[in-house]
Motif scaffolding. Structure first.
Motif, PDB file in Angstrom:
ATOM      1  N   ASP A  77       0.826  -1.210   0.000  1.00  0.00           N
ATOM      2  CA  ASP A  77       0.000   0.000   0.000  1.00  0.00           C
ATOM      3  C   ASP A  77       0.858   1.257   0.000  1.00  0.00           C
ATOM      4  O   ASP A  77       0.559   2.223  -0.713  1.00  0.00           O
ATOM      5  N   VAL A  78       1.919   1.244   0.796  1.00  0.00           N
ATOM      6  CA  VAL A  78       2.826   2.398   0.825  1.00  0.00           C
ATOM      7  C   VAL A  78       3.505   2.571  -0.527  1.00  0.00           C
ATOM      8  O   VAL A  78       3.613   3.691  -1.043  1.00  0.00           O
ATOM      9  N   ALA A  79       3.963   1.479  -1.124  1.00  0.00           N
ATOM     10  CA  ALA A  79       4.620   1.558  -2.433  1.00  0.00           C
ATOM     11  C   ALA A  79       3.657   2.089  -3.494  1.00  0.00           C
ATOM     12  O   ALA A  79       4.045   2.902  -4.351  1.00  0.00           O
ATOM     13  N   LEU A  80       2.408   1.673  -3.432  1.00  0.00           N
ATOM     14  CA  LEU A  80       1.411   2.163  -4.394  1.00  0.00           C
ATOM     15  C   LEU A  80       1.186   3.658  -4.226  1.00  0.00           C
ATOM     16  O   LEU A  80       1.118   4.402  -5.218  1.00  0.00           O
ATOM     17  N   LYS A  81       1.126   4.132  -2.996  1.00  0.00           N
ATOM     18  CA  LYS A  81       0.965   5.579  -2.758  1.00  0.00           C
ATOM     19  C   LYS A  81       2.199   6.352  -3.223  1.00  0.00           C
ATOM     20  O   LYS A  81       2.080   7.456  -3.760  1.00  0.00           O
ATOM     21  N   VAL A  82       3.370   5.776  -3.016  1.00  0.00           N
ATOM     22  CA  VAL A  82       4.601   6.439  -3.474  1.00  0.00           C
ATOM     23  C   VAL A  82       4.602   6.521  -4.992  1.00  0.00           C
ATOM     24  O   VAL A  82       4.915   7.578  -5.566  1.00  0.00           O
ATOM     25  N   TYR A  83       4.249   5.444  -5.661  1.00  0.00           N
ATOM     26  CA  TYR A  83       4.211   5.454  -7.121  1.00  0.00           C
ATOM     27  C   TYR A  83       3.164   6.432  -7.635  1.00  0.00           C
ATOM     28  O   TYR A  83       3.398   7.136  -8.628  1.00  0.00           O
ATOM     29  N   ASP A  84       2.020   6.505  -6.973  1.00  0.00           N
ATOM     30  CA  ASP A  84       1.000   7.468  -7.385  1.00  0.00           C
ATOM     31  C   ASP A  84       1.502   8.900  -7.246  1.00  0.00           C
ATOM     32  O   ASP A  84       1.262   9.743  -8.114  1.00  0.00           O
ATOM     33  N   SER A  85       2.203   9.165  -6.143  1.00  0.00           N
ATOM     34  CA  SER A  85       2.731  10.524  -5.958  1.00  0.00           C
ATOM     35  C   SER A  85       3.834  10.833  -6.968  1.00  0.00           C
ATOM     36  O   SER A  85       3.966  11.978  -7.416  1.00  0.00           O
ATOM     37  N   ILE A  86       4.617   9.834  -7.333  1.00  0.00           N
ATOM     38  CA  ILE A  86       5.666  10.050  -8.339  1.00  0.00           C
ATOM     39  C   ILE A  86       5.041  10.310  -9.700  1.00  0.00           C
ATOM     40  O   ILE A  86       5.438  11.231 -10.421  1.00  0.00           O
ATOM     41  N   MET A  87       4.042   9.532 -10.061  1.00  0.00           N
ATOM     42  CA  MET A  87       3.439   9.673 -11.378  1.00  0.00           C
ATOM     43  C   MET A  87       2.594  10.945 -11.509  1.00  0.00           C
ATOM     44  O   MET A  87       2.350  11.411 -12.615  1.00  0.00           O
ATOM     45  N   SER A  88       2.177  11.526 -10.407  1.00  0.00           N
ATOM     46  CA  SER A  88       1.363  12.743 -10.472  1.00  0.00           C
ATOM     47  C   SER A  88       2.203  14.018 -10.471  1.00  0.00           C
ATOM     48  O   SER A  88       1.651  15.109 -10.490  1.00  0.00           O
ATOM     49  N   GLN A  89       3.521  13.886 -10.491  1.00  0.00           N
ATOM     50  CA  GLN A  89       4.384  15.063 -10.498  1.00  0.00           C
ATOM     51  C   GLN A  89       4.450  15.664 -11.899  1.00  0.00           C
ATOM     52  O   GLN A  89       4.063  15.036 -12.889  1.00  0.00           O
ATOM     53  N   ASN A  90       4.978  16.879 -11.949  1.00  0.00           N
ATOM     54  CA  ASN A  90       5.103  17.578 -13.228  1.00  0.00           C
ATOM     55  C   ASN A  90       6.088  16.862 -14.150  1.00  0.00           C
ATOM     56  O   ASN A  90       6.961  16.128 -13.699  1.00  0.00           O
ATOM     57  N   PHE A  91       5.948  17.144 -15.429  1.00  0.00           N
ATOM     58  CA  PHE A  91       6.814  16.530 -16.421  1.00  0.00           C
ATOM     59  C   PHE A  91       8.256  16.984 -16.257  1.00  0.00           C
ATOM     60  O   PHE A  91       9.179  16.234 -16.569  1.00  0.00           O
ATOM     61  N   GLU A  92       8.462  18.202 -15.732  1.00  0.00           N
ATOM     62  CA  GLU A  92       9.819  18.716 -15.547  1.00  0.00           C
ATOM     63  C   GLU A  92      10.612  17.851 -14.562  1.00  0.00           C
ATOM     64  O   GLU A  92      11.828  17.732 -14.661  1.00  0.00           O
ATOM     65  N   MET A  93       9.911  17.277 -13.613  1.00  0.00           N
ATOM     66  CA  MET A  93      10.565  16.386 -12.628  1.00  0.00           C
ATOM     67  C   MET A  93      11.166  15.165 -13.334  1.00  0.00           C
ATOM     68  O   MET A  93      12.273  14.743 -13.023  1.00  0.00           O
ATOM     69  N   PHE A  94      10.421  14.625 -14.273  1.00  0.00           N
ATOM     70  CA  PHE A  94      10.906  13.446 -14.982  1.00  0.00           C
ATOM     71  C   PHE A  94      12.050  13.775 -15.938  1.00  0.00           C
ATOM     72  O   PHE A  94      12.883  12.926 -16.228  1.00  0.00           O
ATOM     73  N   VAL A  95      12.085  15.009 -16.422  1.00  0.00           N
ATOM     74  CA  VAL A  95      13.154  15.409 -17.325  1.00  0.00           C
ATOM     75  C   VAL A  95      14.463  15.598 -16.545  1.00  0.00           C
ATOM     76  O   VAL A  95      15.545  15.280 -17.037  1.00  0.00           O
ATOM     77  N   LYS A  96      14.360  16.086 -15.302  1.00  0.00           N
ATOM     78  CA  LYS A  96      15.552  16.350 -14.489  1.00  0.00           C
ATOM     79  C   LYS A  96      16.265  15.054 -14.067  1.00  0.00           C
ATOM     80  O   LYS A  96      17.478  15.019 -14.000  1.00  0.00           O
ATOM     81  N   GLU A  97      15.503  14.029 -13.749  1.00  0.00           N
ATOM     82  CA  GLU A  97      16.106  12.783 -13.274  1.00  0.00           C
ATOM     83  C   GLU A  97      15.707  11.628 -14.183  1.00  0.00           C
ATOM     84  O   GLU A  97      14.702  11.688 -14.875  1.00  0.00           O
ATOM     85  N   LYS A  98      16.510  10.583 -14.129  1.00  0.00           N
ATOM     86  CA  LYS A  98      16.175   9.383 -14.885  1.00  0.00           C
ATOM     87  C   LYS A  98      14.970   8.719 -14.232  1.00  0.00           C
ATOM     88  O   LYS A  98      14.900   8.586 -13.002  1.00  0.00           O
ATOM     89  N   THR A  99      14.027   8.286 -15.031  1.00  0.00           N
ATOM     90  CA  THR A  99      12.829   7.646 -14.502  1.00  0.00           C
ATOM     91  C   THR A  99      13.172   6.337 -13.816  1.00  0.00           C
ATOM     92  O   THR A  99      12.587   5.996 -12.784  1.00  0.00           O
ATOM     93  N   SER A 100      14.123   5.611 -14.350  1.00  0.00           N
ATOM     94  CA  SER A 100      14.509   4.342 -13.739  1.00  0.00           C
ATOM     95  C   SER A 100      15.106   4.557 -12.343  1.00  0.00           C
ATOM     96  O   SER A 100      14.872   3.763 -11.433  1.00  0.00           O
ATOM     97  N   ASP A 101      15.862   5.644 -12.169  1.00  0.00           N
ATOM     98  CA  ASP A 101      16.418   5.942 -10.842  1.00  0.00           C
ATOM     99  C   ASP A 101      15.317   6.286  -9.848  1.00  0.00           C
ATOM    100  O   ASP A 101      15.363   5.876  -8.685  1.00  0.00           O
TER     101      ASP A 101
END
Length: 172
Positions: A77-101
């Protein structure tokens, strides 16, 4: 509790030549000894001890299984909430860091939370429930012994807390 409590009567039966001299059997098992043949008392106590050990082992395994399943369920449940919060971030966040990291860090942190946080806490709760049940049974048998055991466990626990607090303070 039953398996621990049946060790003393079993050892008394194994060692004692005459069971009528043993005070524990005349008080606790006086009615039972009337209906069982003297030759079969040893077999009766060995079978009772084995059954008690079997039920205690099954109970402990089931408790450990439930604790582990619940711990990993909380972790999922915690991992699912973390993934939801990661996926709901702005696109600029994903450009700054590698998605795999980002995903690797989230997975690692959620696994560490389960392994080092949730499961130890659940094990402490299970051990506390066992300790409380042992203390309640001991209180029913011998109040003075139960109070002594309670103070001994509390003192030992306090010493462990002191050492771990000292170690945490040194490492932080």
């Amino acid at each position: 509790v039953v398996s621990i409590g049946s060790v003393a009567p079993l050892m008394t039966v194994l060692v004692s030549d005459n069971l009528s001299d043993s005070g524990i059997f005349t008080v606790i098992f006086s009615n039972l000894l009337l209906y069982i043949n003297k030759d079969d008392i040893l077999i009766f106590f060995i079978i009772f001890f084995l059954i008690a050990i079997t039920f205690a082992t099954i109970g402990r395994v089931l408790l450990l299984r439930k604790i582990t399943r619940f711990g990993f369920s909380v972790g999922a449940d915690v991992a699912l909430k973390v993934y939801d919060s990661i996926m709901s971030q702005n696109f600029e966040m994903f450009v700054k860091e590698k998605t795999s990291d980002v995903i690797t860090n989230a997975t690692t942190k959620s696994n560490q939370l389960v392994a080092h946080g949730v499961l130890p806490a659940m094990n402490i709760l299970g051990a506390s429930a066992t300790l409380i049940s042992v203390l309640l049974v001991l209180m029913a048998i011998n109040l003075t012994g139960a109070i002594f055991l309670l103070f001994f466990v509390a003192f030992f626990y306090k010493i462990l807390l002191w050492f771990h607090a000292k170690k945490l303070k040194h490492n932080s």
